[in-house]
Design an enzyme around this catalytic site. Structure first.
Site, PDB file in Angstrom:
ATOM      1  N   GLY A  46      -4.859  -4.590   7.756  1.00  0.00           N
ATOM      2  CA  GLY A  46      -6.337  -3.827   7.534  1.00  0.00           C
ATOM      3  C   GLY A  46      -7.085  -3.818   8.518  1.00  0.00           C
ATOM      4  O   GLY A  46      -8.184  -2.749   8.964  1.00  0.00           O
TER       5      GLY A  46
ATOM      6  N   THR B 235       0.847  -1.021   0.075  1.00  0.00           N
ATOM      7  CA  THR B 235       0.039   0.074   0.143  1.00  0.00           C
ATOM      8  C   THR B 235       1.360   0.583   0.151  1.00  0.00           C
ATOM      9  O   THR B 235       2.260   1.123   1.028  1.00  0.00           O
ATOM     10  CB  THR B 235      -0.947   0.357   0.858  1.00  0.00           C
ATOM     11  OG1 THR B 235      -2.074  -1.303   1.227  1.00  0.00           O
ATOM     12  CG2 THR B 235      -1.373   0.831   1.952  1.00  0.00           C
TER      13      THR B 235
ATOM     14  N   VAL C 143     -13.375  -4.599   2.120  1.00  0.00           N
ATOM     15  CA  VAL C 143     -12.441  -2.751   2.018  1.00  0.00           C
ATOM     16  C   VAL C 143     -11.818  -2.773   3.705  1.00  0.00           C
ATOM     17  O   VAL C 143     -12.081  -3.609   4.350  1.00  0.00           O
ATOM     18  CB  VAL C 143     -13.344  -2.203   2.092  1.00  0.00           C
ATOM     19  CG1 VAL C 143     -12.878  -0.913   2.114  1.00  0.00           C
ATOM     20  CG2 VAL C 143     -14.779  -1.918   1.140  1.00  0.00           C
TER      21      VAL C 143
END
Ligand code: ASP
Length: 301
Positions: free
Chosen positions: A223, A169, A198
């Site tokens: 995440g 990322t 997500v």
């Protein structure tokens, strides 16, 4: 004072990929620095830096992103202006080469914050932003990885951060000459992710946060864990509520990620004066930074 810090992910970057990460974050820093040094805005600097890394197939953002379980590329990105407190983000969006640009237009040209999937693509088209084919984002390395993963036992996103599975990322935090702090993050998420998954990157307070009175933060790492501890805002709160400096706040954030959810990840931040700090509990984190007090870029992997 102007200042910029960028990152290209926190994970166990193997020796043969270190140079590509170094070159990638260095180029991203230069693109954003050129904007700030020319009197440009922190928003433009963050967008320019992140675009460079979205275009660089080394990173899990834009072209070169991981492929989901259906063989599609779904992208998440966010940007936040810490002075206006306006923010814009896209999640699970396909067919967009530079999702950070769509996030910026959501922030600046709408009164919305977060658009997902086909709604985000529709918004991009309404604003004449370019779309692309899935194949334009797909690189051979990721196609091979995806094929291999189809033959293996399923792993959870958490496991993805334990071994040598990449976590590339990208993100940037900038402070411009007006003292405006902006943070942004962009990602393809995790390899072979469930369609619609997500992560933290498009969620304000989790992967991205900026408040020009305190500082700005962009995160990378697991995440689901970063969401659970609301990592970016926890770091900002630490500075705001306790007067902790950037180094202490960044370390606190990573300790919180580790102790609360056994998570791995990395943080880059600028404090309200533009001083950069970094913390991570992965073997490596690719990052680069510069301030107007320094006469050379710092690039570290
Ligand atoms: N945090 C990102 C996500 O979970 C992945 C990464 O940092 O590489 O979507």
């Amino acid at each position: 004072m102007i200042s910029l810090i960028v990152h290209g992910g926190a994970w166990n970057i193997p020796a043969d990929m270190v140079e590509a990460h170094r070159t990638g974050v260095a180029a991203a820093l230069q693109a954003g620095w050129k904007v700030l040094a020319g009197g440009g805005s922190a928003v433009q600097a963050v967008e320019s830096s992140i675009q460079v890394m979205e275009d660089d197939p080394t990173f899990d953002a834009g072209r070169g992103s991981f492929v989901n379980a259906l063989g599609e590329i779904e992208l998440d990105a966010s940007i936040m202006n810490g002075t206006t407190m306006r923010c814009g983000a896209v999640a699970s969006v396909q067919n967009i080469r530079n999702p950070i640009t769509v996030a910026r237009v959501i922030m600046e040209k709408s009164d919305l914050v977060l658009l997902t999937g086909i709604g985000a693509v529709r918004f991009a088209k309404e604003h004449q932003l370019p779309t692309c084919k899935n194949d334009d984002l797909l690189v051979g390395r990721e196609l091979q990885r995806w094929k291999k993963l189809q033959t293996q036992k399923k792993f959870s996103p958490k496991d993805a951060f334990r071994g040598t599975v990449p976590s590339d990322t990208v993100g940037a935090v900038a402070m411009d000459a007006n003292g405006i702090i902006v943070a942004g993050t962009s990602t393809g998420g995790t390899p072979n992710k469930h369609p619609g998954r997500v992560g933290d990157s498009p969620l304000f307070g989790c992967g991205t946060y900026a408040d020009s009175a305190v500082g700005g933060v962009s995160c990378s790492g697991w995440g689901e864990g970063i969401i659970a501890v609301v990592l970016a805002k926890s770091v900002i709160d630490k500075m705001e509520m306790t007067g902790a400096d950037g180094d202490a706040a960044a370390s606190y954030g990573i300790q919180r990620l580790a102790s609360k959810v056994d998570g791995l990840g990395g943080i880059v931040l600028l404090d309200k004066r533009g001083k950069p700090s970094i913390a991570y509990n992965t073997p490596r984190m690719a990052r680069a930074y510069r301030t107007s007090d320094m006469n050379a870029d710092v690039v570290e992997v």
